[in-house]
Design a protein around this motif. Structure first.
Motif, short mmCIF file in Angstrom:
data_model
loop_
_atom_site.label_atom_id
_atom_site.label_comp_id
_atom_site.label_asym_id
_atom_site.label_seq_id
_atom_site.Cartn_x
_atom_site.Cartn_y
_atom_site.Cartn_z
N PHE A 18 0.83 -1.20 0.00
CA PHE A 18 0.00 0.00 0.00
C PHE A 18 0.87 1.26 0.00
CE2 PHE A 18 -2.77 3.13 2.26
CZ PHE A 18 -3.75 3.23 1.29
N ALA A 19 1.91 1.26 0.82
CA ALA A 19 2.82 2.41 0.88
C ALA A 19 3.50 2.64 -0.47
CB ALA A 19 3.86 2.20 1.98
N ALA A 20 3.90 1.57 -1.12
CA ALA A 20 4.56 1.69 -2.43
C ALA A 20 3.60 2.28 -3.47
CB ALA A 20 5.07 0.33 -2.89
N LYS A 21 2.34 1.85 -3.46
CA LYS A 21 1.36 2.39 -4.40
C LYS A 21 1.09 3.87 -4.12
CE LYS A 21 -0.79 -2.07 -5.29
NZ LYS A 21 -0.10 -2.26 -6.53
N LEU A 22 0.99 4.23 -2.85
CA LEU A 22 0.79 5.64 -2.50
C LEU A 22 1.97 6.50 -2.94
CD1 LEU A 22 -0.84 5.51 1.05
CD2 LEU A 22 -1.92 6.22 -1.08
N ARG A 23 3.19 5.98 -2.78
CA ARG A 23 4.38 6.72 -3.21
C ARG A 23 4.37 6.95 -4.72
NH1 ARG A 23 6.95 3.26 0.36
NH2 ARG A 23 7.44 4.32 2.29
N ASP A 27 4.09 10.58 -6.54
CA ASP A 27 5.09 11.01 -7.53
C ASP A 27 4.42 11.42 -8.84
OD1 ASP A 27 7.13 10.53 -5.72
OD2 ASP A 27 7.72 8.60 -6.62
N ALA A 28 3.43 10.64 -9.28
CA ALA A 28 2.74 10.96 -10.54
C ALA A 28 1.96 12.26 -10.42
CB ALA A 28 1.80 9.81 -10.92
N VAL A 29 1.24 12.44 -9.31
CA VAL A 29 0.45 13.66 -9.10
C VAL A 29 1.38 14.87 -9.05
CG1 VAL A 29 -1.03 14.90 -7.48
CG2 VAL A 29 -1.47 12.49 -7.96
N GLU A 30 2.44 14.75 -8.29
CA GLU A 30 3.38 15.87 -8.12
C GLU A 30 4.05 16.26 -9.44
OE1 GLU A 30 6.06 16.97 -4.44
OE2 GLU A 30 6.90 15.27 -5.55
N SER A 31 4.35 15.27 -10.27
CA SER A 31 5.06 15.56 -11.53
C SER A 31 4.11 15.83 -12.69
CB SER A 31 5.99 14.40 -11.88
OG SER A 31 5.24 13.26 -12.22
N GLY A 32 2.80 15.68 -12.46
CA GLY A 32 1.83 15.92 -13.53
C GLY A 32 1.79 14.81 -14.56
N ALA A 33 2.11 13.58 -14.14
CA ALA A 33 2.14 12.44 -15.05
C ALA A 33 0.92 11.54 -14.85
CB ALA A 33 3.41 11.63 -14.82
N ARG A 34 0.60 10.76 -15.86
CA ARG A 34 -0.46 9.77 -15.76
C ARG A 34 -0.03 8.69 -14.77
NH1 ARG A 34 -1.92 5.88 -20.83
NH2 ARG A 34 0.10 5.04 -20.29
N PHE A 35 -0.97 8.19 -13.99
CA PHE A 35 -0.70 7.14 -13.01
C PHE A 35 -1.23 5.82 -13.53
CE2 PHE A 35 -2.13 4.80 -9.12
CZ PHE A 35 -0.88 4.51 -8.62
N GLU A 36 -0.43 4.77 -13.43
CA GLU A 36 -0.84 3.43 -13.85
C GLU A 36 -0.81 2.51 -12.65
OE1 GLU A 36 1.47 1.97 -17.14
OE2 GLU A 36 1.54 3.95 -18.07
N ILE A 37 -1.86 1.68 -12.53
CA ILE A 37 -1.93 0.73 -11.43
C ILE A 37 -2.66 -0.52 -11.89
CG2 ILE A 37 -4.05 1.79 -10.53
CD1 ILE A 37 -3.03 1.05 -7.68
N GLN A 38 -2.26 -1.67 -11.40
CA GLN A 38 -2.96 -2.91 -11.71
C GLN A 38 -3.72 -3.34 -10.46
OE1 GLN A 38 -0.86 -5.79 -13.96
NE2 GLN A 38 -2.15 -7.47 -13.31
N ILE A 39 -5.03 -3.56 -10.62
CA ILE A 39 -5.88 -3.95 -9.50
C ILE A 39 -6.64 -5.21 -9.91
CG2 ILE A 39 -7.76 -3.30 -7.96
CD1 ILE A 39 -7.04 -0.35 -8.62
N ALA A 40 -6.42 -6.28 -9.16
CA ALA A 40 -7.09 -7.56 -9.41
C ALA A 40 -7.02 -7.96 -10.89
CB ALA A 40 -8.54 -7.51 -8.93
#
Length: 74
Positions: A18-23, A27-40
């Protein structure tokens, strides 16, 4: 464009995961980049234009905080 199937899942993560995903999200929000995540098993692409909010709920002895990210696919 094909419409995506509706989906409503909740996935549990270890504290370290969870901490790694939040980090990565921060980072993506702060740098203005698209965020990618895999869920289930599904990869989700969160656009830069997404809106972020924090929600707090209390019912009896239970409390919940939800970090929400919302966007519209046009």
């Amino acid at each position: 464009m094909t419409e995506k199937k509706q989906r409503d899942i909740e996935k549990q993560y270890s504290n370290a995961e969870f901490a790694a995903k939040l980090r990565r999200l921060a980072d993506a929000v702060e740098s203005g980049a698209r965020f990618e995540i895999q869920i289930a098993g599904e990869r989700i692409y969160v656009p830069v234009r997404a809106e972020y909010s924090v929600e707090h709920e209390r019912e009896g002895k239970e409390e919940e905080i939800e970090f929400q990210i919302k966007w519209r696919n046009d």
